[in-house]
Enzyme design. Structure first.
Site, PDB file in Angstrom:
ATOM      1  CB  ALA A 194      -0.949   0.007   1.204  1.00  0.00           C
TER       2      ALA A 194
ATOM      3  N   GLY B  99       0.506   5.235  -0.035  1.00  0.00           N
ATOM      4  CA  GLY B  99      -0.849   5.372   0.484  1.00  0.00           C
ATOM      5  C   GLY B  99      -1.847   6.117  -0.365  1.00  0.00           C
TER       6      GLY B  99
ATOM      7  CB  CYS C  38       4.418   2.228 -11.966  1.00  0.00           C
ATOM      8  SG  CYS C  38       5.608   1.859 -10.663  1.00  0.00           S
TER       9      CYS C  38
END
Length: 837
Positions: free
Chosen positions: A191, A194, A340
């Protein structure tokens, strides 16, 4: 850890320098002024935005057509435009969107850079409800351009408050394809920092009434403790009671499965009665660690660092994390896999391997009709693997000595192609026996036929790849999975005796951590602790009660008692303090939970304190307070902060207690009450005040210590911070305030011109702040930046008809910045004019 970093690195350097000094040797750590490599003679140079290996690799992979390559590279070398998202659950969401549409879009138009886009800022067309915005300016331009200063200050302020989140545009895409609903249990596996977690929390909180909490929750996990701290800081702005932050390796995240027989045995004689027996999720976001070359525009130093080994080295880990996410996903649930990176070895190859391992229990969803305005490209069905300067079209071309790093799943077919009798059977791993018990022929080396390229027979075109030049963004890859049935049993690598040795570490043995098995009912619970012991039902029940009362782990251990620092923010993990000399001052011994270095999560059950809070604030019985409060300190006499958790988080915490605290929780719940430690605070009937974060949730249920204030007095409080009762413009309000009990109180902005005596009605537009009623004055308990933001919001919301709103905005900003150290502001005639208006 990197070489030479941290305390060990410093010690090594100092010892080496002392040795060189004694031996009269040259100090190699110090540069002389004549050194041509000295920083004094090496001015800063911009990052080189080229890498021949990068060009060669992606040209061969066919990420974009040959005729697009120049455009692709040209855009990739340009700075990334800034993007941000409005918090859809914010009270001022509509105000901020209106300010962007009616103010900044027009005022910034004159600053459009030559050769750039037509609009200075614009909403992203594919993001719902104009909540995400694209700027034509890079982050550097926003910081350096004086003409953009007002817009930059707006972004900084609203981001710090939590009304907007500055986030790369393509990073906003994966959560949208999860199709999250307010009642979903959502798992964000990797995560930090955030932004996506914040986005998921926005979605489950959207369209809720004041004081209402969603039935769902989000568990946000990250491997690195420091990144967990960043994640906590980011999500704290959301002020949510529906979040748990954990610190685990994603591929070994605990299953928290409670055996049915033990569950029935525990229901008698314990207060913990969770409604869930296993931690499974409706939605899983699997945004895995990757080589990150999709972020080249934001992080140009990647040009220099990039090499093909980065993606190859992460492939197997990415498969493991994704498979763990699917094992924790409910049947019928959806998981989004994303990176990504533009590398097919990290993208399509991982997706293909997942589909092969799941053997039909998981489908790759066609989402081409969702978000139709988002420009995306279909996934590839053929690619090659690059290793040590060689192009490999098939696993059969991998030399024997490279087969530990280059695995079959990296290739389109996922097959070994080593056994002539294989007939196309898919071996998941060269080390796994085939169905007839024979080993694949992994030692043979077949000559490379460059004319033969593997093509996957899986529907990988359902994945999507976002490339920079299609919509002036970064690059991203996304695959959406739907779980249609339970996963098949997958053969795990057997654990050697050496790996089974008990070792004392801060985390449990990763190979032996409790794992989800969807179709088994074991008679004992595997407690994922440092000794990997199994408890009987009687031992588990006895230890559970001890754990609930004392905050101790199921298996008490002397190492679990350690010295720790009382930090300002207890939800941030504090590393264990081992220096025995540091025992004085504020440090104290505290019983730790299962995970050393992290405060235990304790259900707060001190009825005396809870009842005093209920009585003092007149909290209605309809607000579920009892059973929803937790703390991080087992000693109720020294609890400084009490946190509030939603029902879903409460159920998850209770399950976690039952299975032996398998979750390493670094942050949980919404800070609701704080102990007042001042001398004046100790003399109040209630020693706990309502925190600013928790006020919106509890506000509709407060019947005492709450007053309406007129607009002028409300502004005065925000500006001057402390006002004597006799100095309020509305004398009646000052008199009412003086009659409140000493301690915390709530002041609500009245929508009329004067304070109202009618019962206070709370709705989505209600603005309220926490204050402290002293002996002779009322003081605001809101941070300076919150006061500044509220003042600016009031000007925009309450005085839209004024032609000089910008001038007033600047006056208020300057006035807040000129605050004295004692919290009071210097008066000026201009300020009085603004207030009187």
């Amino acid at each position: 850890m990197g070489g030479g970093g941290g305390r060990e690195g410093k010690s090594y350097r100092s010892r080496t320098q002392r040795k060189h000094f004694k031996q009269n040797r040259e100090n190699v750590w110090k540069r002389t002024k004549s050194d041509p490599d000295s920083a004094e003679h090496s001015p800063w140079q911009p990052f080189a935005t080229q890498n021949p290996s990068f060009d060669e690799y992606y040209k061969e992979q066919g990420i974009v057509a040959a005729e697009e390559w120049d455009t692709f590279i040209e855009v990739l070398r340009k700075p990334l435009p800034a993007a941000f998202r409005i918090n859809s659950s914010s009270q001022f969401c509509a105000d901020i969107r209106s300010q962007l549409e009616n103010d900044f879009m027009k005022s910034l138009q004159a600053e459009v850079i030559e050769g750039g886009e037509v609009d200075a800022i614009r909403p992203l067309p594919w993001y719902p409800d104009n909540l995400a915005w694209h700027s034509n300016f890079s982050r550097m331009q926003l910081r350096k351009n004086q003409m953009l200063e007002r817009f930059h200050e707006f972004l900084k302020l609203e981001n710090e408050i939590g009304n907007i989140t500055r986030q790369e545009a393509v990073s906003m895409v994966p959560p949208l394809f999860l199709d999250v609903q307010p009642d979903h249990f959502v798992f964000d596996m990797c995560a930090a920092p955030g932004s996506k977690t914040f986005q998921l929390l926005e979605i489950i909180h959207q369209s809720l009434k004041p004081g209402a909490l969603p039935n769902g929750m989000v568990i946000a996990n990250d491997l690195d403790v420091q990144r967990c701290n960043l994640l906590i800081h980011q999500t704290k702005r959301m002020c949510t009671a529906n979040l748990i932050v954990t610190n685990h390796e994603a591929q070994h995240f605990p299953g928290c499965r409670l055996n049915k027989k033990i569950s029935e045995a525990l229901e008698e004689g314990t207060e913990l009665k969770s409604n869930i027996s296993q931690l499974l999720f409706d939605r899983v976001l699997c945004d895995v660690p990757c080589s990150g070359d999709g972020t080249l525009r934001k992080a140009p130093d990647i040009w220099r660092k990039w090499n093909i080994g980065l993606g190859n080295g992460l492939h197997s880990l990415q498969v493991q994390i994704a498979m763990r996410g699917l094992s924790l996903l409910k049947v019928g649930g959806r998981m989004v896999y994303s990176t990504c990176s533009m590398n097919p070895v990290e993208n399509e190859a991982v997706v293909a391997e997942i589909l092969r391992k799941c053997q039909g229990s998981v489908e790759l969803v066609d989402v081409s009709s969702e978000l139709p305005q988002l420009v995306r490209r279909p996934g590839l069905r053929k690619w090659k693997v690059r290793d040590k300067g060689n192009w490999l079209a098939s696993y059969k071309n991998v030399p024997k000595y490279r087969r530990t790093g280059i695995v079959p799943s990296m290739f389109p077919s996922g097959r070994t192609h080593m056994d002539p009798t294989d007939n196309g059977h898919n071996h998941e791993d060269a080390n796994v026996s085939s169905e007839d018990g024979t080993k694949p022929m992994v030692d043979a080396f077949t000559s490379f036929d460059d004319s033969v390229e593997e093509v996957s027979d899986l529907p990988l075109e359902r994945c999507m790849r976002i490339v920079p030049h299609d919509q002036n963004s970064g690059a991203f890859f996304i695959g959406v999975f739907q779980k249609v049935s339970s996963l098949p049993a997958i053969q795990e690598k057997p654990i050697s005796p050496k790996e089974n040795l008990v070792t004392r570490t801060d985390e449990p043995n990763k190979e032996l951590s409790n794992q989800v098995t969807e179709d088994t009912n074991r008679l004992e619970v595997d407690v994922a602790d440092d000794t990997n012991e199994k408890f009987t039902e009687e031992e588990l029940e006895a230890n559970l009660i001890d754990n609930e009362e004392n905050g101790a782990a199921l298996e008490p251990d002397p190492c679990d008692t350690c010295e720790k620092i009382e930090s300002e923010e207890p939800q941030v993990p504090v590393e264990k303090e081992t220096d025995s000399k540091r025992t004085g001052g504020k440090r104290k011994l505290q019983i730790q939970g299962k995970w050393r270095g992290v405060d235990p999560v304790i259900f707060f059950r001190d009825e005396t304190i809870i009842n005093s809070i209920k009585t003092f604030y007149g909290i209605e019985e309809s607000f579920p307070l009892s059973g929803h409060l937790v703390s991080r300190n087992s000693d109720t006499n020294h609890v400084k902060r009490i946190y509030y958790v939603s029902k879903s988080v409460k159920d998850a915490l209770e399950l976690n207690f039952r299975v032996g605290q398998q979750l390493k929780i670094t942050s949980v719940g919404l800070k609701m009450f704080e102990r007042q430690t001042s001398r004046e605070g100790n003399s109040t009937p209630c020693s706990f005040r309502i925190s600013s974060e928790g006020l919106p949730v509890i506000l509709p249920y407060i019947t005492k210590q709450i007053l309406h204030a007129s607009l002028v007095d409300f502004k005065h409080l925000l500006q001057y911070k402390t006002i004597k009762f006799a100095d309020f413009v509305d004398a009646e309000f000052g008199e009412k305030a003086s009659k409140l009990m000493m301690g915390c109180c709530v002041i609500v902005l009245n929508k009329g011109s004067k304070a109202s005596s009618d019962p206070i009605q709370i709705d989505a537009s209600t603005i309220a702040i926490g204050c402290w009623k002293g002996r002779g004055s009322l003081s605001v308990m809101v941070t300076a930046i919150d006061c500044q933001e509220l003042l600016e919001r009031l000007l925009i919301r309450m005085e839209p008809e004024s032609d000089n709103s910008l001038q007033k905005n600047n006056i208020h900003t300057d006035e807040v910045k000129n605050t004295n150290d004692d919290g009071k502001n210097e008066e000026s005639e201009s300020i009085k004019m603004v207030i009187s208006s």
